[in-house]
Design an enzyme around this catalytic site. Structure first.
Site, PDB file in Angstrom:
ATOM      1  N   ARG A  88      85.184 -27.386 -50.482  1.00 36.50           N
ATOM      2  CA  ARG A  88      85.292 -26.438 -51.600  1.00 36.50           C
ATOM      3  C   ARG A  88      86.725 -25.935 -51.783  1.00 36.50           C
ATOM      4  O   ARG A  88      87.209 -25.804 -52.903  1.00 36.50           O
ATOM      5  CB  ARG A  88      84.316 -25.269 -51.403  1.00 36.50           C
ATOM      6  CG  ARG A  88      82.894 -25.656 -51.812  1.00 36.50           C
ATOM      7  CD  ARG A  88      81.916 -24.522 -51.664  1.00 36.50           C
ATOM      8  NE  ARG A  88      81.390 -24.429 -50.308  1.00 36.50           N
ATOM      9  CZ  ARG A  88      80.597 -23.470 -49.887  1.00 36.50           C
ATOM     10  NH1 ARG A  88      80.253 -22.483 -50.708  1.00 36.50           N
ATOM     11  NH2 ARG A  88      80.139 -23.460 -48.661  1.00 36.50           N
ATOM     12  N   CYS A 121      66.561 -18.871 -51.859  1.00 33.06           N
ATOM     13  CA  CYS A 121      67.844 -19.131 -52.512  1.00 33.06           C
ATOM     14  C   CYS A 121      67.673 -19.482 -53.987  1.00 33.06           C
ATOM     15  O   CYS A 121      68.646 -19.675 -54.701  1.00 33.06           O
ATOM     16  CB  CYS A 121      68.641 -20.200 -51.771  1.00 33.06           C
ATOM     17  SG  CYS A 121      67.913 -21.831 -51.859  1.00 33.06           S
ATOM     18  N   ARG A 162      79.716 -27.239 -54.708  1.00 29.17           N
ATOM     19  CA  ARG A 162      79.017 -27.548 -53.469  1.00 29.17           C
ATOM     20  C   ARG A 162      79.968 -28.180 -52.458  1.00 29.17           C
ATOM     21  O   ARG A 162      81.082 -28.532 -52.755  1.00 29.17           O
ATOM     22  CB  ARG A 162      77.845 -28.512 -53.737  1.00 29.17           C
ATOM     23  CG  ARG A 162      76.625 -27.904 -54.428  1.00 29.17           C
ATOM     24  CD  ARG A 162      75.811 -26.984 -53.541  1.00 29.17           C
ATOM     25  NE  ARG A 162      75.644 -27.493 -52.192  1.00 29.17           N
ATOM     26  CZ  ARG A 162      74.770 -28.409 -51.813  1.00 29.17           C
ATOM     27  NH1 ARG A 162      73.972 -28.961 -52.694  1.00 29.17           N
ATOM     28  NH2 ARG A 162      74.693 -28.794 -50.544  1.00 29.17           N
ATOM     29  N   LYS A 189      71.547 -16.793 -42.304  1.00 30.00           N
ATOM     30  CA  LYS A 189      71.150 -16.786 -43.714  1.00 30.00           C
ATOM     31  C   LYS A 189      70.518 -18.114 -44.147  1.00 30.00           C
ATOM     32  O   LYS A 189      69.874 -18.179 -45.179  1.00 30.00           O
ATOM     33  CB  LYS A 189      72.320 -16.408 -44.627  1.00 30.00           C
ATOM     34  CG  LYS A 189      73.402 -17.436 -44.798  1.00 30.00           C
ATOM     35  CD  LYS A 189      74.399 -16.980 -45.867  1.00 30.00           C
ATOM     36  CE  LYS A 189      75.475 -18.036 -46.066  1.00 30.00           C
ATOM     37  NZ  LYS A 189      76.417 -17.651 -47.120  1.00 30.00           N
ATOM     38  N   ASP A 190      70.700 -19.196 -43.346  1.00 34.92           N
ATOM     39  CA  ASP A 190      70.081 -20.483 -43.667  1.00 34.92           C
ATOM     40  C   ASP A 190      68.627 -20.562 -43.213  1.00 34.92           C
ATOM     41  O   ASP A 190      67.905 -21.484 -43.611  1.00 34.92           O
ATOM     42  CB  ASP A 190      70.848 -21.634 -42.993  1.00 34.92           C
ATOM     43  CG  ASP A 190      72.226 -21.856 -43.597  1.00 34.92           C
ATOM     44  OD1 ASP A 190      72.443 -21.429 -44.750  1.00 34.92           O
ATOM     45  OD2 ASP A 190      73.087 -22.440 -42.910  1.00 34.92           O
ATOM     46  N   ARG A 201      72.842 -15.437 -56.338  1.00 31.95           N
ATOM     47  CA  ARG A 201      73.037 -14.017 -56.010  1.00 31.95           C
ATOM     48  C   ARG A 201      74.441 -13.548 -56.395  1.00 31.95           C
ATOM     49  O   ARG A 201      74.614 -12.513 -57.035  1.00 31.95           O
ATOM     50  CB  ARG A 201      72.802 -13.814 -54.503  1.00 31.95           C
ATOM     51  CG  ARG A 201      73.210 -12.451 -53.955  1.00 31.95           C
ATOM     52  CD  ARG A 201      73.174 -12.445 -52.430  1.00 31.95           C
ATOM     53  NE  ARG A 201      74.046 -13.458 -51.852  1.00 31.95           N
ATOM     54  CZ  ARG A 201      75.355 -13.318 -51.687  1.00 31.95           C
ATOM     55  NH1 ARG A 201      75.966 -12.217 -52.070  1.00 31.95           N
ATOM     56  NH2 ARG A 201      76.073 -14.275 -51.137  1.00 31.95           N
ATOM     57  N   ARG A 202      75.436 -14.348 -55.993  1.00 34.67           N
ATOM     58  CA  ARG A 202      76.825 -13.978 -56.320  1.00 34.67           C
ATOM     59  C   ARG A 202      77.037 -14.004 -57.827  1.00 34.67           C
ATOM     60  O   ARG A 202      77.603 -13.069 -58.413  1.00 34.67           O
ATOM     61  CB  ARG A 202      77.805 -14.939 -55.642  1.00 34.67           C
ATOM     62  CG  ARG A 202      77.871 -14.793 -54.135  1.00 34.67           C
ATOM     63  CD  ARG A 202      78.655 -15.927 -53.492  1.00 34.67           C
ATOM     64  NE  ARG A 202      78.704 -15.785 -52.032  1.00 34.67           N
ATOM     65  CZ  ARG A 202      78.789 -16.805 -51.183  1.00 34.67           C
ATOM     66  NH1 ARG A 202      78.832 -18.045 -51.624  1.00 34.67           N
ATOM     67  NH2 ARG A 202      78.829 -16.587 -49.879  1.00 34.67           N
TER      68      ARG A 202
END
Length: 359
Positions: free
Chosen positions: A170, A258, A164, A95-96, A146-147
């Protein structure tokens, strides 16, 4: 291949040296080690060396990912090392990786996908609660537009704030302060770290669809290194490759990244590939969501003889996989994106991008 291409094994015989590039975070190292273990199993004569480095995304921690505006946040430094022949392959979270790779690079393997869904990790004081039962104005931490877009629409009583740092950071921010009632993380990362016990609940697609490529690992190589490409291609998981090619083609056709909320859900069942894709406004009030499917049944070998199986599809070279299935997966992603664009997706994403830039 890199300059130093051999090393001595225990018997004094020269064995081939392959350098693997990775980010320095604990999760990145775990992911890279898992790929190295698989390669070692398949190629016991090869000597593997892991080279860890920091990327821009690891260094800039005071800005939301979507605000930095750099597509290759977690990949650029690794690709620079690959270009300079300092490493021979690089392991990424798929996904990166942007849907268009720099010239000369390709994704030579996409490994079997871990659970691609998002997970809710509740603050210890909220144990036993769900997002539905958290108090009004509870703050949820996520660095993903997105979330946030999907969850704002589904849980309007909650508030969302950027968080972040790597997984360890986190979780520490969640546990040691009272800033967040819960945070949203990729289930795959938590599972790979051995922290499944921290998952309070998994978000189903009805509540939150996942990011393109989420849960899958990718091995990036120099496209000209056919021997390395052959070596890593055995790591491809066919279903994961087809799902991720469809997802990446969908995102590429939408021109998403993103800095805009785009989400997907895919599955393979009975030789059919199903792709659900959606775009959202930043607050989730506007959205478009559609599902399409295509047959990925394997054609007979003769019909594939004239097809270039080394063709890149949204950055992926999947040698040894049926070219007609790969082409069908790519076409599915493009067609679904075109359907959403015909219904106004571009307008939603343009406004989302402008609002995000203005924040």
């Amino acid at each position: 291949m890199s300059e130093e291409a051999s090393s001595q094994d225990g018997s004094g015989k020269a064995s081939r040296l392959i350098r693997i590039g990775t980010r320095k975070s604990q999760l990145a190292r775990i992911q890279t080690d898992s790929v190295a273990d698989k390669l070692k199993e398949l190629h016991p004569d090869v000597h593997l060396e892991i080279v860890a480095m920091s990327t821009m995304g690891d260094v800039i921690l005071d800005k939301a990912l979507s605000k930095i505006g750099e597509k290759s946040l977690f990949t650029k430094e690794l690709e620079n090392a690959l270009e300079r022949n300092e490493v021979d392959l690089v392991v990424h979270s798929l996904k990166d990786l942007p849907t268009s790779l720099p010239a000369g690079f390709t994704i030579g393997a996409v490994l079997k996908r871990e659970n691609p869904h998002d997970a809710v990790v509740l603050h210890p004081s909220n144990a036993g609660k769900t997002l539905d039962t958290l108090p009004e104005k509870s703050v949820i931490g996520t660095s993903s537009l997105r979330r946030a877009a999907q969850l704002k629409k589904r849980f309007p009583h909650l508030e969302f704030k950027d968080i972040r740092g790597n997984l360890n950071t986190r979780l520490k921010k969640l546990d040691e302060k009272d800033d967040f009632a819960a945070i949203i993380l990729a289930a795959a990362g938590l599972k790979r770290m051995g922290w499944e016990n921290r998952i309070s609940l998994i978000l189903e697609p009805e509540d939150c669809m996942y990011a393109v490529g989420q849960g899958a690992l990718a091995v990036e190589v120099r496209a000209r290194d056919t021997d390395i490409l052959e070596m890593v291609s055995v790591l491809h998981d066919p279903d994961t490759v087809l799902r991720c090619i469809a997802e990446r083609a969908f995102l590429k056709e939408l021109e998403g990244g993103c800095s805009v909320p785009v989400a997907v859900h895919t599955k393979v069942k009975d030789s059919q590939l199903y792709l659900t894709g959606a775009v959202y406004s930043l607050d989730g009030s506007e959205s478009l969501k559609e599902t399409m499917e295509t047959s990925i049944a394997l054609g007979d070998k003769q019909s594939l003889e004239n097809v270039d199986e080394r063709a890149q599809r949204v950055g992926v070279t999947a040698i040894n996989l049926p070219a007609n299935s790969l082409a069908a997966a790519e076409r599915l992603g493009v067609d679904l994106a075109k359907l959403l664009l015909s219904k106004g997706a571009k307008e939603i994403l343009t406004v989302a991008r402008q609002l995000n830039d203005a924040r």
